[in-house]
Scaffold this motif. Structure first.
Motif, PDB file in Angstrom:
ATOM      1  N   ILE A  14       0.839  -1.203   0.000  1.00 23.26           N
ATOM      2  CA  ILE A  14       0.000   0.000   0.000  1.00 23.26           C
ATOM      3  C   ILE A  14       0.873   1.252   0.000  1.00 23.26           C
ATOM      4  O   ILE A  14       0.605   2.216  -0.734  1.00 23.26           O
ATOM      5  N   LYS A  15       1.936   1.263   0.789  1.00 23.08           N
ATOM      6  CA  LYS A  15       2.828   2.419   0.866  1.00 23.08           C
ATOM      7  C   LYS A  15       3.490   2.679  -0.485  1.00 23.08           C
ATOM      8  O   LYS A  15       3.575   3.826  -0.941  1.00 23.08           O
ATOM      9  N   ALA A  16       3.953   1.613  -1.147  1.00 25.96           N
ATOM     10  CA  ALA A  16       4.632   1.776  -2.433  1.00 25.96           C
ATOM     11  C   ALA A  16       3.684   2.309  -3.502  1.00 25.96           C
ATOM     12  O   ALA A  16       4.051   3.182  -4.301  1.00 25.96           O
ATOM     13  N   VAL A  17       2.447   1.785  -3.536  1.00 22.91           N
ATOM     14  CA  VAL A  17       1.485   2.232  -4.541  1.00 22.91           C
ATOM     15  C   VAL A  17       1.094   3.686  -4.297  1.00 22.91           C
ATOM     16  O   VAL A  17       1.060   4.499  -5.233  1.00 22.91           O
ATOM     17  N   LYS A  18       0.801   4.024  -3.063  1.00 22.60           N
ATOM     18  CA  LYS A  18       0.376   5.391  -2.755  1.00 22.60           C
ATOM     19  C   LYS A  18       1.485   6.416  -3.013  1.00 22.60           C
ATOM     20  O   LYS A  18       1.204   7.558  -3.371  1.00 22.60           O
ATOM     21  N   SER A  19       2.732   5.992  -2.855  1.00 19.24           N
ATOM     22  CA  SER A  19       3.849   6.920  -3.082  1.00 19.24           C
ATOM     23  C   SER A  19       4.270   6.959  -4.551  1.00 19.24           C
ATOM     24  O   SER A  19       5.167   7.717  -4.926  1.00 19.24           O
ATOM     25  N   GLY A  20       3.634   6.150  -5.392  1.00 18.17           N
ATOM     26  CA  GLY A  20       3.936   6.150  -6.814  1.00 18.17           C
ATOM     27  C   GLY A  20       5.188   5.393  -7.194  1.00 18.17           C
ATOM     28  O   GLY A  20       5.681   5.522  -8.321  1.00 18.17           O
ATOM     29  N   LYS A  21       5.703   4.587  -6.286  1.00 15.55           N
ATOM     30  CA  LYS A  21       6.930   3.835  -6.556  1.00 15.55           C
ATOM     31  C   LYS A  21       6.592   2.470  -7.180  1.00 15.55           C
ATOM     32  O   LYS A  21       6.800   1.421  -6.581  1.00 15.55           O
ATOM     33  N   PHE A  22       6.045   2.532  -8.381  1.00 11.59           N
ATOM     34  CA  PHE A  22       5.671   1.295  -9.077  1.00 11.59           C
ATOM     35  C   PHE A  22       5.670   1.531 -10.577  1.00 11.59           C
ATOM     36  O   PHE A  22       5.665   2.681 -11.050  1.00 11.59           O
ATOM     37  N   ALA A  23       5.653   0.435 -11.315  1.00  8.00           N
ATOM     38  CA  ALA A  23       5.515   0.482 -12.772  1.00  8.00           C
ATOM     39  C   ALA A  23       4.739  -0.748 -13.206  1.00  8.00           C
ATOM     40  O   ALA A  23       4.954  -1.843 -12.679  1.00  8.00           O
ATOM     41  N   LEU A  24       3.822  -0.557 -14.134  1.00 10.39           N
ATOM     42  CA  LEU A  24       3.066  -1.679 -14.693  1.00 10.39           C
ATOM     43  C   LEU A  24       3.806  -2.180 -15.921  1.00 10.39           C
ATOM     44  O   LEU A  24       4.027  -1.442 -16.882  1.00 10.39           O
ATOM     45  N   THR A  25       4.205  -3.441 -15.882  1.00  7.86           N
ATOM     46  CA  THR A  25       4.959  -4.037 -16.972  1.00  7.86           C
ATOM     47  C   THR A  25       4.213  -5.237 -17.526  1.00  7.86           C
ATOM     48  O   THR A  25       3.145  -5.616 -17.020  1.00  7.86           O
ATOM     49  N   ALA A  26       4.796  -5.852 -18.553  1.00 10.60           N
ATOM     50  CA  ALA A  26       4.177  -7.039 -19.143  1.00 10.60           C
ATOM     51  C   ALA A  26       4.130  -8.195 -18.152  1.00 10.60           C
ATOM     52  O   ALA A  26       3.327  -9.117 -18.286  1.00 10.60           O
ATOM     53  N   ASN A  27       4.995  -8.142 -17.132  1.00  7.44           N
ATOM     54  CA  ASN A  27       5.063  -9.222 -16.147  1.00  7.44           C
ATOM     55  C   ASN A  27       4.238  -8.950 -14.893  1.00  7.44           C
ATOM     56  O   ASN A  27       4.216  -9.774 -13.981  1.00  7.44           O
ATOM     57  N   GLY A  28       3.572  -7.795 -14.843  1.00  7.22           N
ATOM     58  CA  GLY A  28       2.761  -7.461 -13.667  1.00  7.22           C
ATOM     59  C   GLY A  28       3.105  -6.085 -13.128  1.00  7.22           C
ATOM     60  O   GLY A  28       3.492  -5.187 -13.880  1.00  7.22           O
ATOM     61  N   ALA A  29       2.984  -5.926 -11.811  1.00  8.48           N
ATOM     62  CA  ALA A  29       3.272  -4.651 -11.156  1.00  8.48           C
ATOM     63  C   ALA A  29       4.638  -4.737 -10.481  1.00  8.48           C
ATOM     64  O   ALA A  29       4.870  -5.599  -9.638  1.00  8.48           O
ATOM     65  N   GLU A  30       5.523  -3.839 -10.867  1.00  8.89           N
ATOM     66  CA  GLU A  30       6.866  -3.794 -10.274  1.00  8.89           C
ATOM     67  C   GLU A  30       6.915  -2.671  -9.253  1.00  8.89           C
ATOM     68  O   GLU A  30       6.801  -1.501  -9.589  1.00  8.89           O
ATOM     69  N   LEU A  31       7.061  -3.026  -7.980  1.00  6.84           N
ATOM     70  CA  LEU A  31       7.062  -2.066  -6.876  1.00  6.84           C
ATOM     71  C   LEU A  31       8.455  -1.922  -6.287  1.00  6.84           C
ATOM     72  O   LEU A  31       9.213  -2.916  -6.212  1.00  6.84           O
ATOM     73  N   GLU A  32       8.787  -0.703  -5.877  1.00  7.60           N
ATOM     74  CA  GLU A  32      10.041  -0.466  -5.171  1.00  7.60           C
ATOM     75  C   GLU A  32       9.753  -0.422  -3.679  1.00  7.60           C
ATOM     76  O   GLU A  32       9.082   0.501  -3.188  1.00  7.60           O
ATOM     77  N   ILE A  33      10.254  -1.422  -2.943  1.00  4.51           N
ATOM     78  CA  ILE A  33      10.009  -1.535  -1.505  1.00  4.51           C
ATOM     79  C   ILE A  33      11.350  -1.585  -0.785  1.00  4.51           C
ATOM     80  O   ILE A  33      12.167  -2.483  -1.038  1.00  4.51           O
ATOM     81  N   ASN A  34      11.569  -0.570   0.049  1.00  2.00           N
ATOM     82  CA  ASN A  34      12.832  -0.472   0.800  1.00  2.00           C
ATOM     83  C   ASN A  34      14.047  -0.524  -0.121  1.00  2.00           C
ATOM     84  O   ASN A  34      15.050  -1.203   0.167  1.00  2.00           O
TER      85      ASN A  34
END
Length: 324
Positions: A185-205
């Motif tokens: 939830i923190k990563a999505v709300k902060s915009g630290k993600f990208a939607l790729t062909a393989n799914g959702a890539e999130l940056e966590i810590n």
């Protein structure tokens, strides 16, 4: 019940797609190869469909089967064995995409009380999966006809018609990743993600991790003057501006629908030619179209099987008489 759901989809595809799309083929004069193919396909599907319906709708299946075949009983007939050569998964996938586009565009019309008989100028289509673009382009004419629009445009980006918003999909996160809820939830709300062909890539810590794309809820907010609907990576935008020319065409299409209803009420066969007499504010440039679409001929009628009036919002009205 998955079995019944599949049958419902079959009936929907047959009646709301194949039969309606083949109407002109059925009406074609003479017995061309295309007309023959249309009838043979319809017969084949109906006969085999009654066999599929027999376990869950035994009485109506028996009635339809005996009417079509003069056979003894559908319940004694062999279970359908569809040839492997009839299977075309690629075409089914393409048609599903096309019908989803049509469904979304019609939902815009419904929400804004614009009937499908009213012609519009432009439909824009954007897809998250670019592999679907050639499908939209190859089915462009069918989409335009089904939605009664003049132009179908494939949009390079949805940004021209809508603002894209992203949010955590709490239900999916809880269901799929119950131990990672706060981090995701923190990563999505902060915009630290990208939607790729393989799914959702999130940056966590500081580390990039991949998750199912369903954890991110994507919505589209229409920009000023735009009307947008979306589902499953399909975004459609419909221009609802109605000019005088489009309004006249809408009246003509409404007249066609009303005459089609009258044909059914006076028990016309699909191939019967009827006589019609139209008086009032009918757009004269659309008379040939009305006759062609309703398999009718214009004639002054002193007697009719049915007469009815149509009134429109601008105060115009027409009186239509129909004779078998």
């Amino acid at each position: 019940n998955k079995y019944v759901d599949s049958l419902i989809k079959l009936v929907d595809g047959l009646t709301n797609w194949f039969i309606r799309r083949s109407r002109r083929r059925f009406w074609e004069k003479g017995l061309s190869e295309d007309k023959k193919n249309a009838y043979e396909t319809l017969y084949y599907v109906l006969v085999n469909m009654t066999k599929l319906f027999a376990p869950v709708a035994p009485i109506i299946s028996e009635k339809i089967y005996q009417t079509l075949t003069d056979g003894f009983s559908v319940h004694l007939a062999s279970w359908p064995e569809i040839p492997v050569s009839f299977k075309d998964d690629t075409l089914l996938t393409q048609v599903e995409l096309v019908r989803n586009v049509i469904y979304l565009a019609r939902s815009i019309r419904s929400k804004n009380n614009v009937k499908n008989r009213q012609p519009l100028t432009t439909l824009g289509v954007a897809l998250s999966d670019k592999n679907g673009i050639p499908v939209i382009e190859s089915f462009r004419d069918i989409i335009a006809e089904e939605l009664n629009v003049k132009n179908v445009q494939v949009l390079d980006s949805v940004d021209s018609v809508a603002a894209v918003k992203y949010a955590p999909n709490f239900n999916e996160i809880r269901s799929r990743y119950p131990d990672r809820i706060p981090d995701i939830i923190k990563a999505v709300k902060s915009g630290k993600f990208a939607l790729t062909a393989n799914g959702a890539e999130l940056e966590i810590n500081g580390t990039k991790e991949c998750f199912d794309e369903e954890i991110i809820l994507v919505t589209y907010q229409a920009k000023a003057g735009q009307h947008v609907a979306s589902e499953k990576g399909i975004i459609v935008a419909l221009d609802l501006t109605i000019t005088d020319e489009l309004r006249d065409e809408g009246v003509a299409r409404d007249i066609v629908r009303s005459i089609q209803d009258a044909r059914r009420q006076i028990d016309c066969a699909i191939t019967d030619t009827i006589l019609i007499d139209i008086k009032g504010d009918v757009p004269s440039q659309w008379l040939d179209y009305i006759c062609r679409e309703t398999l009718s001929q214009m004639q002054e009628l002193s007697e009719a099987d049915m007469t009815f009036d149509l009134t429109y919002e601008n105060g115009k009205s027409v009186r239509i008489s129909v004779k078998k």
